[in-house]
Write a protein that holds these residues in place. Structure first.
Motif, PDB file in Angstrom:
ATOM      1  N   SER A 415       0.596  -1.357  -0.198  1.00 56.02           N
ATOM      2  CA  SER A 415      -0.011   0.185   0.261  1.00 56.02           C
ATOM      3  C   SER A 415       0.825   0.872  -0.125  1.00 56.02           C
ATOM      4  O   SER A 415      -0.035   2.415  -0.611  1.00 56.02           O
ATOM      5  CB  SER A 415      -1.278  -0.233   1.365  1.00 56.02           C
ATOM      6  N   ARG A 416       2.327   1.080   0.576  1.00 53.60           N
ATOM      7  CA  ARG A 416       3.128   2.265   0.223  1.00 53.60           C
ATOM      8  C   ARG A 416       4.192   2.385  -0.741  1.00 53.60           C
ATOM      9  O   ARG A 416       4.933   2.950  -1.166  1.00 53.60           O
ATOM     10  CB  ARG A 416       4.286   2.282   1.796  1.00 53.60           C
ATOM     11  N   ILE A 417       3.288   1.213  -2.102  1.00 56.04           N
ATOM     12  CA  ILE A 417       4.592   1.944  -3.330  1.00 56.04           C
ATOM     13  C   ILE A 417       3.585   1.671  -4.205  1.00 56.04           C
ATOM     14  O   ILE A 417       2.627   0.775  -4.095  1.00 56.04           O
ATOM     15  CB  ILE A 417       5.091   0.342  -3.453  1.00 56.04           C
ATOM     16  N   GLU A 418       4.059   3.027  -5.360  1.00 53.53           N
ATOM     17  CA  GLU A 418       2.820   3.658  -5.977  1.00 53.53           C
ATOM     18  C   GLU A 418       3.648   3.514  -7.645  1.00 53.53           C
ATOM     19  O   GLU A 418       5.101   3.586  -7.521  1.00 53.53           O
ATOM     20  CB  GLU A 418       2.695   4.759  -5.969  1.00 53.53           C
ATOM     21  N   ALA A 419       3.379   2.434  -8.364  1.00 56.95           N
ATOM     22  CA  ALA A 419       4.266   1.602  -9.779  1.00 56.95           C
ATOM     23  C   ALA A 419       3.503   2.778 -10.767  1.00 56.95           C
ATOM     24  O   ALA A 419       2.002   2.552 -11.096  1.00 56.95           O
ATOM     25  CB  ALA A 419       4.406   0.546  -9.797  1.00 56.95           C
ATOM     26  N   THR A 420       4.241   3.406 -11.666  1.00 59.70           N
ATOM     27  CA  THR A 420       3.241   4.195 -12.389  1.00 59.70           C
ATOM     28  C   THR A 420       4.149   3.895 -13.993  1.00 59.70           C
ATOM     29  O   THR A 420       5.900   3.987 -13.890  1.00 59.70           O
ATOM     30  CB  THR A 420       3.249   5.361 -12.656  1.00 59.70           C
ATOM     31  N   GLY A 421       3.241   3.665 -15.491  1.00 56.59           N
ATOM     32  CA  GLY A 421       4.192   4.045 -16.585  1.00 56.59           C
ATOM     33  C   GLY A 421       4.018   4.959 -16.914  1.00 56.59           C
ATOM     34  O   GLY A 421       3.381   5.784 -18.022  1.00 56.59           O
ATOM     35  N   TYR A 422       5.297   5.793 -17.936  1.00 60.63           N
ATOM     36  CA  TYR A 422       5.690   6.885 -18.567  1.00 60.63           C
ATOM     37  C   TYR A 422       5.993   6.838 -20.358  1.00 60.63           C
ATOM     38  O   TYR A 422       5.345   7.605 -20.665  1.00 60.63           O
ATOM     39  CB  TYR A 422       6.303   8.229 -17.620  1.00 60.63           C
ATOM     40  N   GLY A 423       6.288   5.446 -20.259  1.00 60.73           N
ATOM     41  CA  GLY A 423       6.497   5.059 -21.931  1.00 60.73           C
ATOM     42  C   GLY A 423       8.008   6.287 -22.386  1.00 60.73           C
ATOM     43  O   GLY A 423       8.556   6.131 -21.231  1.00 60.73           O
ATOM     44  N   GLU A 424       7.781   7.108 -23.771  1.00 62.84           N
ATOM     45  CA  GLU A 424       8.923   7.028 -23.744  1.00 62.84           C
ATOM     46  C   GLU A 424       8.646   8.880 -24.119  1.00 62.84           C
ATOM     47  O   GLU A 424       8.734   9.455 -24.506  1.00 62.84           O
ATOM     48  CB  GLU A 424       8.460   7.169 -25.488  1.00 62.84           C
ATOM     49  N   THR A 425       7.473   9.520 -23.025  1.00 67.02           N
ATOM     50  CA  THR A 425       7.171  10.820 -23.044  1.00 67.02           C
ATOM     51  C   THR A 425       8.194  11.855 -22.075  1.00 67.02           C
ATOM     52  O   THR A 425       7.297  12.842 -22.213  1.00 67.02           O
ATOM     53  CB  THR A 425       6.055  10.754 -22.285  1.00 67.02           C
ATOM     54  N   GLN A 426       8.379  10.937 -21.486  1.00 65.53           N
ATOM     55  CA  GLN A 426       9.454  11.366 -19.864  1.00 65.53           C
ATOM     56  C   GLN A 426      11.009  11.258 -20.633  1.00 65.53           C
ATOM     57  O   GLN A 426      11.746  10.899 -19.159  1.00 65.53           O
ATOM     58  CB  GLN A 426       9.427  11.684 -18.750  1.00 65.53           C
ATOM     59  N   PRO A 427      11.709  11.653 -21.721  1.00 68.19           N
ATOM     60  CA  PRO A 427      12.829  11.650 -21.901  1.00 68.19           C
ATOM     61  C   PRO A 427      14.365  12.686 -20.920  1.00 68.19           C
ATOM     62  O   PRO A 427      13.964  13.318 -21.333  1.00 68.19           O
ATOM     63  CB  PRO A 427      13.357  11.566 -23.456  1.00 68.19           C
ATOM     64  N   ILE A 428      14.955  11.902 -20.854  1.00 62.71           N
ATOM     65  CA  ILE A 428      16.281  12.624 -20.357  1.00 62.71           C
ATOM     66  C   ILE A 428      17.639  12.777 -20.699  1.00 62.71           C
ATOM     67  O   ILE A 428      18.462  13.296 -20.782  1.00 62.71           O
ATOM     68  CB  ILE A 428      16.862  11.757 -17.883  1.00 62.71           C
ATOM     69  N   ALA A 429      17.577  11.884 -22.157  1.00 64.10           N
ATOM     70  CA  ALA A 429      18.186  12.455 -23.473  1.00 64.10           C
ATOM     71  C   ALA A 429      18.316  12.242 -24.779  1.00 64.10           C
ATOM     72  O   ALA A 429      16.982  11.687 -24.171  1.00 64.10           O
ATOM     73  CB  ALA A 429      19.852  11.602 -22.680  1.00 64.10           C
ATOM     74  N   SER A 430      18.730  12.411 -25.247  1.00 66.20           N
ATOM     75  CA  SER A 430      18.111  12.239 -26.809  1.00 66.20           C
ATOM     76  C   SER A 430      18.492  10.864 -26.589  1.00 66.20           C
ATOM     77  O   SER A 430      19.169   9.955 -26.406  1.00 66.20           O
ATOM     78  CB  SER A 430      19.453  12.628 -27.953  1.00 66.20           C
ATOM     79  N   ASN A 431      16.998  10.310 -27.725  1.00 64.14           N
ATOM     80  CA  ASN A 431      17.044   9.087 -28.567  1.00 64.14           C
ATOM     81  C   ASN A 431      17.868   8.679 -29.910  1.00 64.14           C
ATOM     82  O   ASN A 431      17.706   8.030 -30.217  1.00 64.14           O
ATOM     83  CB  ASN A 431      15.531   9.193 -28.825  1.00 64.14           C
ATOM     84  N   LYS A 432      17.989   9.815 -30.436  1.00 64.36           N
ATOM     85  CA  LYS A 432      19.239   9.787 -31.628  1.00 64.36           C
ATOM     86  C   LYS A 432      20.365   8.816 -31.562  1.00 64.36           C
ATOM     87  O   LYS A 432      21.202   8.600 -32.312  1.00 64.36           O
ATOM     88  CB  LYS A 432      18.973  11.370 -32.058  1.00 64.36           C
ATOM     89  N   THR A 433      20.389   8.587 -29.964  1.00 64.71           N
ATOM     90  CA  THR A 433      22.324   7.525 -29.748  1.00 64.71           C
ATOM     91  C   THR A 433      21.758   6.742 -29.117  1.00 64.71           C
ATOM     92  O   THR A 433      20.405   6.759 -27.929  1.00 64.71           O
ATOM     93  CB  THR A 433      23.078   8.991 -29.216  1.00 64.71           C
ATOM     94  N   ALA A 434      22.652   5.905 -28.871  1.00 67.81           N
ATOM     95  CA  ALA A 434      22.504   4.725 -28.293  1.00 67.81           C
ATOM     96  C   ALA A 434      22.553   4.937 -27.416  1.00 67.81           C
ATOM     97  O   ALA A 434      21.996   4.544 -26.432  1.00 67.81           O
ATOM     98  CB  ALA A 434      23.581   3.814 -28.972  1.00 67.81           C
ATOM     99  N   ALA A 435      23.665   5.911 -26.053  1.00 67.40           N
ATOM    100  CA  ALA A 435      23.975   5.698 -25.194  1.00 67.40           C
ATOM    101  C   ALA A 435      22.687   6.655 -24.674  1.00 67.40           C
ATOM    102  O   ALA A 435      22.456   6.491 -23.329  1.00 67.40           O
ATOM    103  CB  ALA A 435      24.993   6.670 -25.185  1.00 67.40           C
ATOM    104  N   GLY A 436      22.261   7.678 -25.925  1.00 69.17           N
ATOM    105  CA  GLY A 436      20.629   8.180 -24.975  1.00 69.17           C
ATOM    106  C   GLY A 436      20.109   7.246 -24.885  1.00 69.17           C
ATOM    107  O   GLY A 436      18.982   7.727 -23.794  1.00 69.17           O
TER     108      GLY A 436
END
Length: 448
Positions: A415-436
């Motif tokens: 009851s104290r753990i919340e699990a949520t999925g955001y898919g690809e909507t909140q990137p923290i790096a560029s998706n144009k590179t393998a590292a990103g």
């Protein structure tokens, strides 16, 4: 000529009565297995009668025809179920005379009384068509009708005899050679896997009017016929069936029945597997005391619904109501570092939500922290932009839920753990590179 057709009518019935093994089980090739699974070559010998007349009628140079012996042999190549190529070889004698008077009492040929033509040799190439098969519902038939047509060359020597008994050779010390067209029909019986009985009648149309040694009414062509009884021997591996007797519809029907039975067995097995799976899911979902923990994992059954429980279904310690004010929980830097280590060590199977065993130790430490300090945790799953949006959203949610399920299994309060999925909507790096993209594929932990 009537007795010849009587012979062709009676002999098939006699042959059929003597061939009960023709309907016995025999090897049958596959419908689309190719000709290599069959025997396609055969040889045959035959004997019968030659006559200077054909069933289609027409006049000859002599008024009466006679019956004489004939003999032959053949080699056949069965190309398809219904088509074969046959090389025929034939010899014998053909006779006729003018003993029959015409309607006005005159003879069409007063110069000669009779003729005798020795057919020294003849060879022809014929196309043979199987037009009907008796007992066709069996994999191999018992009898079949066939037609044949072709062309060939004959070498023969006619002799003519005058009313006074003088015999003259049409071509002394020589042989006439002429082209002819054979047209025939017959019925064949399968005696065994090797031998066949062949009853046939062939009309030969000679390209010329020299066959009987006399040209009475040019350009009339001479003709003769051959009725025979023969034995045919199939060549090749006896374990293989003869192509000419192979019945593709019957074999295809048997194959379909076999496939139907196999599909039924597979379907029954799948139904049984589905039933077991449904029972397992029902058992997994059972929660008798309604505390949110499956009976399968509930170590403390019959917990009151008002009690908060940990991941094993056991009640959590209740706060001391005698002490005023809420208990303040302090999150230290060590606590945050422990969570960061868990994030850094978290690994999933490629394209799946399965957690790799290498991640268990750091997750165990997070579960212990949550239990010790009764902390809350928010899990946020993220992916890169590879694949479609719906699949990425589902994968991110599944991975967050997978982490929650593991922490709960280690005693953390669900009851104290919340699990949520955001898919690809909140990137923290560029998706144009393998590292990103690697950085974007993550599950974030937030404790509070």
């Amino acid at each position: 000529m009537k007795w010849v057709f009587s012979m062709l009518t009676v002999l098939p019935l006699a042959g059929l009565a003597q061939t009960p093994q023709a309907t016995d089980p025999a090897p049958a090739g596959k419908v689309f297995g190719g000709s290599q699974q069959f025997r396609t070559f055969s040889i045959g010998v035959n004997a019968g009668v030659l006559m200077p007349v054909v069933a289609t009628g027409g006049s000859n140079d002599f008024t009466k025809w006679q019956v004489n012996y004939g003999y032959g042999a053949n080699v056949k190549w069965q190309i398809l179920h219904f088509l074969g190529l046959r090389a025929d070889f034939m010899g014998g004698k053909v006779k006729g005379d003018n003993s029959r008077k015409l309607g006005d009492g005159s003879d069409p040929n007063r110069q000669y009384q009779s003729f005798e033509t020795t057919l020294k040799w003849s060879g022809s190439l014929n196309a043979v068509f199987n037009v009907a098969s008796i007992n066709w519902l069996h994999k191999q038939g018992a009898a079949q009708l066939y037609l044949s047509v072709g062309g060939g060359l004959a070498g023969y020597s006619p002799e003519m005899t005058t009313p006074g008994g003088v015999t003259t050779e049409y071509k002394p010390s020589g042989t006439l050679k002429e082209f002819y067209v054979p047209v025939g029909a017959g019925i064949k019986f399968r005696l065994s896997d090797i031998t066949n009985l062949d009853l046939g009648y062939t009309m030969h149309y000679v390209d010329g009017d020299n066959f009987d040694g006399y040209n009475y009414n040019s350009p009339t062509k001479d003709k003769f016929s051959y009725a025979h009884v023969g034995i045919e021997f199939a060549l090749g591996n006896r374990a293989k069936p003869q192509l000419q007797w192979h019945n593709a519809p019957a074999v295809m029907y048997d194959d379909l029945v076999a496939q139907k039975d196999q599909l039924k067995l597979e379907l029954d097995a799948q139904k049984e597997s589905n039933a077991k799976l449904a029972a397992s899911v029902e058992k997994l979902q059972a929660d008798s005391d309604g505390d949110g923990v499956s009976d399968l994992f509930d170590k403390c059954p019959n917990t009151p619904k008002t009690d908060k429980v940990d991941g094993s279904g056991c009640p959590l310690p209740k706060p001391d109501t005698a002490k005023p004010g809420p208990v303040q929980v302090i999150i230290t830097e060590d606590d945050r570092r422990l969570v960061r280590d868990a994030i850094a060590n978290l690994e999933f199977a490629t394209g799946k939500s399965d957690i790799k065993p290498a991640s268990y130790p750091s997750l165990n430490r997070v579960a212990d922290l949550l239990k010790r300090k009764n902390l809350s945790l928010k899990l946020a799953g993220h992916t890169d932009n590879v694949g479609n949006d719906a699949s990425n959203m589902r994968l991110s949610k599944d991975r967050a839920e997978s982490v929650k399920a593991y922490l709960v299994s280690q005693g953390a309060n669900p009851s104290r753990i919340e699990a949520t999925g955001y898919g690809e909507t909140q990137p923290i790096a560029s998706n144009k590179t393998a590292a990103g993209r690697q950085k974007n594929r993550r599950v974030e932990f937030t404790i509070y």
